[in-house]
Design an enzyme around this catalytic site. Structure first.
Site, PDB file in Angstrom:
ATOM      1  N   ASP A 146       0.859  -1.183   0.000  1.00 11.34           N
ATOM      2  CA  ASP A 146       0.000   0.000   0.000  1.00 11.34           C
ATOM      3  C   ASP A 146       0.899   1.237   0.000  1.00 11.34           C
ATOM      4  O   ASP A 146       1.802   1.352   0.832  1.00 11.34           O
ATOM      5  CB  ASP A 146      -0.866  -0.017   1.262  1.00 11.34           C
ATOM      6  CG  ASP A 146      -1.933   1.057   1.264  1.00 11.34           C
ATOM      7  OD1 ASP A 146      -1.718   2.144   0.685  1.00 11.34           O
ATOM      8  OD2 ASP A 146      -2.995   0.813   1.854  1.00 11.34           O
ATOM      9  N   LYS A 198      -0.729   9.816   1.524  1.00  8.16           N
ATOM     10  CA  LYS A 198      -0.748  11.046   2.321  1.00  8.16           C
ATOM     11  C   LYS A 198       0.513  11.142   3.170  1.00  8.16           C
ATOM     12  O   LYS A 198       0.936  10.159   3.774  1.00  8.16           O
ATOM     13  CB  LYS A 198      -1.976  11.081   3.222  1.00  8.16           C
ATOM     14  CG  LYS A 198      -3.275  11.195   2.464  1.00  8.16           C
ATOM     15  CD  LYS A 198      -4.444  11.260   3.418  1.00  8.16           C
ATOM     16  CE  LYS A 198      -5.743  11.322   2.632  1.00  8.16           C
ATOM     17  NZ  LYS A 198      -6.898  11.307   3.549  1.00  8.16           N
ATOM     18  N   THR A 206       2.844 -11.183  -9.258  1.00  5.67           N
ATOM     19  CA  THR A 206       1.748 -11.181  -8.297  1.00  5.67           C
ATOM     20  C   THR A 206       0.457 -10.856  -9.046  1.00  5.67           C
ATOM     21  O   THR A 206       0.477 -10.406 -10.201  1.00  5.67           O
ATOM     22  CB  THR A 206       1.963 -10.113  -7.211  1.00  5.67           C
ATOM     23  OG1 THR A 206       1.834  -8.818  -7.802  1.00  5.67           O
ATOM     24  CG2 THR A 206       3.318 -10.262  -6.535  1.00  5.67           C
ATOM     25  N   TYR A 232      -1.442  -8.381  -8.394  1.00  2.00           N
ATOM     26  CA  TYR A 232      -1.400  -6.942  -8.651  1.00  2.00           C
ATOM     27  C   TYR A 232      -0.547  -6.626  -9.876  1.00  2.00           C
ATOM     28  O   TYR A 232      -0.917  -5.809 -10.714  1.00  2.00           O
ATOM     29  CB  TYR A 232      -0.828  -6.186  -7.446  1.00  2.00           C
ATOM     30  CG  TYR A 232      -1.789  -6.015  -6.311  1.00  2.00           C
ATOM     31  CD1 TYR A 232      -2.932  -5.239  -6.442  1.00  2.00           C
ATOM     32  CD2 TYR A 232      -1.554  -6.618  -5.083  1.00  2.00           C
ATOM     33  CE1 TYR A 232      -3.816  -5.072  -5.400  1.00  2.00           C
ATOM     34  CE2 TYR A 232      -2.431  -6.453  -4.024  1.00  2.00           C
ATOM     35  CZ  TYR A 232      -3.557  -5.683  -4.186  1.00  2.00           C
ATOM     36  OH  TYR A 232      -4.425  -5.514  -3.151  1.00  2.00           O
ATOM     37  N   GLU A 233       0.584  -7.268  -9.982  1.00  2.00           N
ATOM     38  CA  GLU A 233       1.466  -6.990 -11.113  1.00  2.00           C
ATOM     39  C   GLU A 233       0.802  -7.348 -12.437  1.00  2.00           C
ATOM     40  O   GLU A 233       0.895  -6.606 -13.411  1.00  2.00           O
ATOM     41  CB  GLU A 233       2.783  -7.737 -10.960  1.00  2.00           C
ATOM     42  CG  GLU A 233       3.798  -7.356 -12.018  1.00  2.00           C
ATOM     43  CD  GLU A 233       5.191  -7.820 -11.683  1.00  2.00           C
ATOM     44  OE1 GLU A 233       6.108  -7.464 -12.446  1.00  2.00           O
ATOM     45  OE2 GLU A 233       5.382  -8.520 -10.674  1.00  2.00           O
TER      46      GLU A 233
END
Length: 165
Positions: free
Chosen positions: A73, A77, A143, A145-146
């Site tokens: 993640d 911010k 992964t 995500y990848e």
């Protein structure tokens, strides 16, 4: 660390049957998904630990040859920067977990996180071995995500670093 649903971990276990892998994840449902994948392939070289990373210093985990931080993640911010897995706090933990000349491997699709991570590693005197702004991972070691980010044609940012002596 933060293994997600274990796609990468299972691939590594298959490709390196004589090495031991420990998947660390805080979410139980992700561990179960990864366990099912491991069990379906009868892999005996993978174990799982449900824990927050900061608690690993107190546990007796094996010294690691490598730590993989894959698509963490980004916590974009500024007030959340201490939560980034490449913050100085976590880098100190990794240094205690890695054997001498151990390797930290980091991948992200988030360029600001990549730049932040490089900056923190340099501030903590880690030795950057590889830094790549458009890394091409072999298909069998990606992964979830990848795979998603590559389908969107997003660049993958990659680095490898050794802790200071």
């Amino acid at each position: 660390l933060g293994m997600g649903t274990g796609d990468f971990l299972v691939s590594m276990g298959e490709n390196h049957p004589h090495q031991f892998f420990l998947g660390v994840e805080v979410k139980a449902d992700r561990i179960m998904k990864a366990f099912r994948k491991t069990d379906a392939k009868s892999l005996q070289n993978i174990a799982f630990l449900r824990s927050h990373i900061e608690k690993l210093k107190r546990l007796e985990v094996p010294v690691a040859e490598s730590i993989f931080l894959l698509f963490p993640d980004p916590w974009p911010k500024k007030k959340h920067s201490r939560r980034r897995l490449s913050s100085p706090f976590f880098l100190d933990i990794y240094q205690t977990l890695l054997k001498k000349n151990g390797l930290l491997i980091f991948k992200t699709d988030d360029e600001p996180l990549y730049s932040y991570s490089l900056e923190q590693l340099e501030k903590k005197s880690w030795n950057i071995r590889t830094s790549n702004r458009d890394y091409k991972t072999p298909d069998n070691l990606q992964t979830a995500y990848e795979k998603r980010f590559k389908a969107l044609q997003k660049p993958i940012f990659y680095l490898e670093a050794f802790p200071p002596p």
